[in-house]
Write an enzyme that holds these catalytic residues in place. Structure first.
Site, PDB file in Angstrom:
ATOM      1  N   ASP A 283       0.856  -1.181   0.000  1.00 26.53           N
ATOM      2  CA  ASP A 283       0.000   0.000   0.000  1.00 26.53           C
ATOM      3  C   ASP A 283       0.893   1.233   0.000  1.00 26.53           C
ATOM      4  O   ASP A 283       2.111   1.117  -0.036  1.00 26.53           O
ATOM      5  CB  ASP A 283      -0.922   0.001   1.234  1.00 26.53           C
ATOM      6  CG  ASP A 283      -0.149   0.176   2.537  1.00 26.53           C
ATOM      7  OD1 ASP A 283       1.105   0.262   2.491  1.00 26.53           O
ATOM      8  OD2 ASP A 283      -0.783   0.251   3.590  1.00 26.53           O
TER       9      ASP A 283
ATOM     10  N   ASP B 153       1.427   4.851   2.219  1.00 28.17           N
ATOM     11  CA  ASP B 153       1.025   5.495   3.471  1.00 28.17           C
ATOM     12  C   ASP B 153       1.462   6.958   3.481  1.00 28.17           C
ATOM     13  O   ASP B 153       2.593   7.272   3.118  1.00 28.17           O
ATOM     14  CB  ASP B 153       1.687   4.778   4.658  1.00 28.17           C
ATOM     15  CG  ASP B 153       1.541   3.259   4.581  1.00 28.17           C
ATOM     16  OD1 ASP B 153       0.480   2.754   4.941  1.00 28.17           O
ATOM     17  OD2 ASP B 153       2.504   2.590   4.126  1.00 28.17           O
TER      18      ASP B 153
ATOM     19  N   ASP C 241      -3.278   4.589   2.624  1.00 31.61           N
ATOM     20  CA  ASP C 241      -3.615   4.914   4.017  1.00 31.61           C
ATOM     21  C   ASP C 241      -3.205   6.350   4.314  1.00 31.61           C
ATOM     22  O   ASP C 241      -2.084   6.748   4.014  1.00 31.61           O
ATOM     23  CB  ASP C 241      -2.858   3.992   4.991  1.00 31.61           C
ATOM     24  CG  ASP C 241      -3.572   2.668   5.185  1.00 31.61           C
ATOM     25  OD1 ASP C 241      -4.627   2.456   4.564  1.00 31.61           O
ATOM     26  OD2 ASP C 241      -3.066   1.848   5.976  1.00 31.61           O
TER      27      ASP C 241
HETATM   28  P1  UTP Z   1       2.353  -1.010   6.580  1.00 29.66           P
HETATM   29  O1  UTP Z   1       1.496  -2.141   7.026  1.00 29.66           O
HETATM   30  O2  UTP Z   1       1.857  -0.196   5.454  1.00 29.66           O
HETATM   31  O3  UTP Z   1       3.793  -1.598   6.285  1.00 29.66           O
HETATM   32  O4  UTP Z   1       2.567  -0.108   7.842  1.00 29.66           O
HETATM   33  P2  UTP Z   1       4.949  -1.092   5.339  1.00 29.66           P
HETATM   34  O5  UTP Z   1       6.174  -1.140   6.152  1.00 29.66           O
HETATM   35  O6  UTP Z   1       4.599   0.194   4.692  1.00 29.66           O
HETATM   36  O7  UTP Z   1       5.071  -2.250   4.299  1.00 29.66           O
HETATM   37  P3  UTP Z   1       4.271  -2.434   2.920  1.00 29.66           P
HETATM   38  O8  UTP Z   1       5.269  -2.125   1.865  1.00 29.66           O
HETATM   39  O9  UTP Z   1       3.112  -1.520   2.898  1.00 29.66           O
HETATM   40  O10 UTP Z   1       3.899  -3.873   2.900  1.00 29.66           O
HETATM   41  C1  UTP Z   1       3.422   1.003   7.857  1.00 29.66           C
HETATM   42  C2  UTP Z   1       3.722   1.428   9.247  1.00 29.66           C
HETATM   43  O11 UTP Z   1       2.561   1.869   9.887  1.00 29.66           O
HETATM   44  C3  UTP Z   1       2.461   1.330  11.166  1.00 29.66           C
HETATM   45  C4  UTP Z   1       3.274   0.069  11.176  1.00 29.66           C
HETATM   46  O12 UTP Z   1       3.906  -0.112  12.401  1.00 29.66           O
HETATM   47  C5  UTP Z   1       4.261   0.289  10.082  1.00 29.66           C
HETATM   48  O13 UTP Z   1       5.447   0.719  10.685  1.00 29.66           O
HETATM   49  N1  UTP Z   1       1.054   1.005  11.444  1.00 29.66           N
HETATM   50  C6  UTP Z   1       0.337   0.293  10.569  1.00 29.66           C
HETATM   51  C7  UTP Z   1       0.503   1.417  12.594  1.00 29.66           C
HETATM   52  O14 UTP Z   1       1.171   2.087  13.389  1.00 29.66           O
HETATM   53  N2  UTP Z   1      -0.786   1.091  12.882  1.00 29.66           N
HETATM   54  C8  UTP Z   1      -1.538   0.378  12.033  1.00 29.66           C
HETATM   55  O15 UTP Z   1      -2.703   0.101  12.346  1.00 29.66           O
HETATM   56  C9  UTP Z   1      -0.957  -0.032  10.845  1.00 29.66           C
HETATM   57 MN    MN Z   2       2.737   0.504   3.683  1.00 27.20          MN
END
Ligand code: UTP
Ligand code: MN
Length: 526
Positions: free
Chosen positions: A322, A324, A450
């Site tokens: 995804d 973020d 997100d």
């Molecule tokens: P992600 O699940 O998007 O992982 O969460 P990522 O590292 O970007 O990996 P990919 O490439 O998308 O698979 C990003 C960060 O957001 C935090 C997680 O700890 C992670 O560090 N996070 C995610 C939260 O703090 N709360 C949540 O509910 C989800």
């Molecule tokens: Mn991510």
């Protein structure tokens, strides 16, 4: 003589065969490895008849380990899987010492030739050393032990899918240790003394080093349950619990889900509808294209607002599941209400196929954070599915009706399922068409995006908390709690000893508060 690091106490068997023990200071254990079961029991029995104490099970009382055709390193690796805690020492001897002692009828003097061959630790076989917490280590995307870390990550994933989070974290930690090693692991001896490598992980690593694959990992990868869990949790909005329930009800794949009478919530409906797209990795180019659209949108609804790419892309990953984004405004309070404006503006431009916004509910309390590690999702947050126009070869952006627009601006095209909100939250799986199929003619693709909005006072904590990796975050919080009596969340850092919150306006300051060396995002890929 080898000092043993860890030793598991196993109840010892003594006084076997009723024979008198003549040499109580010698407690022998014969290693079955390479010796074989029958030879081992024959020799053990022989020893006992000669008045030696020979244990069937390894325990802390053993003083001499006898083995055949093993190197000292191999026996140590085996010992590491047997023992826990601190223990004095144990002799590692070749079976020749044992047979000579049998002939002599008493323990013969231990000569150099009786001692197990020490494997030379030359420049070729370097023993690795790393700090225990992932947040003390620099983990880049360059991984020299991909085969091993993929195997351990799969075991972690399977544990998480089976809701065994403790086991999941153990495998994630083991994989993270291997990820930061400067070169490929060649022998088990190199792993001695490394943190976080439990018995199970060591077993898996050893089998891969010896045979090239782990039988446990391979059979899990092929198991029906793993495959079904993977497919079903691949649907956005479906977690391990739901997938498990569906599997127990006989649903193993998407078609069976569609054919079933299962009721899906709005997220799951969108997840099923865009299944194919959402299971394709998002590229950096797509992340950049969406960043541009987001940036423009955020500034148009609130001039001066700032947007930062977080998650894996901030760590330098070239793909992700995804995208973020973290949004803030340099004036505290100006960010209030920003999320709904951003979402409305994106919706008006036809960019959102799905969105669900959750409210901010984080409040600092004077007595400190009640449940520190659960404060992760208290920001105003939006989970969305973005409709991203595909670029054609001339660099022009295309939408599904064939209209071309430049610079990724799709004008006011309405997303197909954006309106489905109005039609109620839940519907049957069977009502969703097979829209997830890849289509040659589709001019756009669905991408998970997100959004998080944070007030500027919490921005540094949010940035650190949402940059990941997940294990890095977990380790930061564990470090804070265990080593500093502090509790860290994506909102704040509370110092329990001082009974107050520690302010920070940058990630660097937070690392400093925690007494950690600053690790830049590109080295947080634990
Ligand atoms: P992600 O699940 O998007 O992982 O969460 P990522 O590292 O970007 O990996 P990919 O490439 O998308 O698979 C990003 C960060 O957001 C935090 C997680 O700890 C992670 O560090 N996070 C995610 C939260 O703090 N709360 C949540 O509910 C989800
Ligand atoms: Mn991510």
């Amino acid at each position: 003589m080898v000092p043993l690091k860890r030793r598991k106490v196993v109840s010892s068997q003594t006084g076997t065969c009723g024979t008198e023990i003549k040499f109580p200071q010698f407690v022998l254990f014969l290693l079955e490895r390479k010796m074989g079961t029958s030879r081992r029991s024959f020799l053990s029995e022989l020893g006992r008849r000669k008045g030696f104490k020979v244990e069937d099970k390894f325990s802390e009382t053993v003083t001499h380990v006898i083995s055949e055709s093993n190197s000292a390193a191999e026996v140590r690796t085996w010992l590491d899987t047997q023992v826990r805690g601190q223990t004095p020492s144990v002799h590692l001897l070749d079976v020749s010492w044992f047979t000579e002692s049998m002939q002599a009828g008493h323990p013969v003097q231990i000569l150099d030739r009786h001692k197990l061959q020490e494997q030379q630790i030359t420049e070729e076989v370097v023993a690795f050393s790393v700090p225990s917490y992932a947040c003390q280590r620099r983990t880049t995307l360059e991984n020299h032990n991909m085969v091993l870390t993929d195997a351990l990550s799969l075991l972690a994933e399977n544990a998480e899918l089976s809701e065994e989070d403790g086991r999941g974290v153990a495998f994630r930690r083991a994989a993270a240790v291997l990820k930061c090693l400067p070169e490929p692991v060649r022998s088990m001896a190199q792993l001695r003394g490394l943190p976080c490598l439990g018995d199970h992980s060591l077993r898996v690593i050893k089998e891969i080093l010896e045979t090239g694959a782990s039988s446990e990992v391979e059979s899990m990868r092929e198991s029906e349950r793993y495959k079904a869990l993977k497919v079903l949790t691949g649907i956005f909005g479906v977690g391990a619990k739901t997938a498990d329930r569906w599997i127990r009800e006989g649903i193993q794949d998407l078609q069976q889900l569609r054919d079933s009478e299962q009721t899906l919530n709005r997220a799951q409906q969108a997840g099923l509808e865009h299944y194919h797209d959402l299971n394709q990795l998002v590229t950096k180019a797509e992340a950049d294209a969406i960043s541009e659209i987001m940036e423009r949108t955020v500034i148009s609804v609130l001039p001066g607002a700032q947007m930062t790419l977080i998650g894996g892309f901030r760590r330098g990953k070239q793909t992700g599941h995804d995208i973020d984004f973290l949004i803030t405004h340099p004036e505290e309070g100006r960010e209030e209400g920003l999320m709904s404006k951003v979402v409305s503006c994106l919706e008006a431009q036809g960019f959102l196929l799905y969105q669900k916004t959750t409210r901010n509910s984080y409040l600092e309390s004077s007595s400190g954070p009640g449940r520190p590690s659960s404060n992760m999702d208290r920001f105003e947050r939006c989970f969305s599915i973005f409709k991203l126009a595909k670029e054609d070869k001339r660099g022009e952006t295309l939408m599904e009706d064939g209209a071309k627009t430049l610079n990724g601006d799709p004008g006011s095209h309405s997303p197909s399922s954006g309106q489905s909100q109005a039609s109620g939250d839940r519907k049957r799986a069977s009502e969703d068409g097979a829209k997830d199929k890849p289509s040659k003619h589709k001019r756009w693709r669905a991408v998970r995006v997100d959004l998080v909005v944070s007030p500027i006072s919490q921005f540094a904590f949010a940035l650190l908390g949402w940059t990941g990796s997940k294990l890095f975050e977990r380790e930061l919080r564990r470090w804070a709690g265990h080593e500093r009596s502090m509790s860290l969340s994506s909102h704040a850092l509370f110092d329990s000893k001082q009974g107050r919150y520690l302010r920070a306006t940058s990630e660097e300051e937070i690392f400093a508060h925690l007494g950690l060396e600053f690790i830049p995002p590109s080295e947080r890929n634990a």
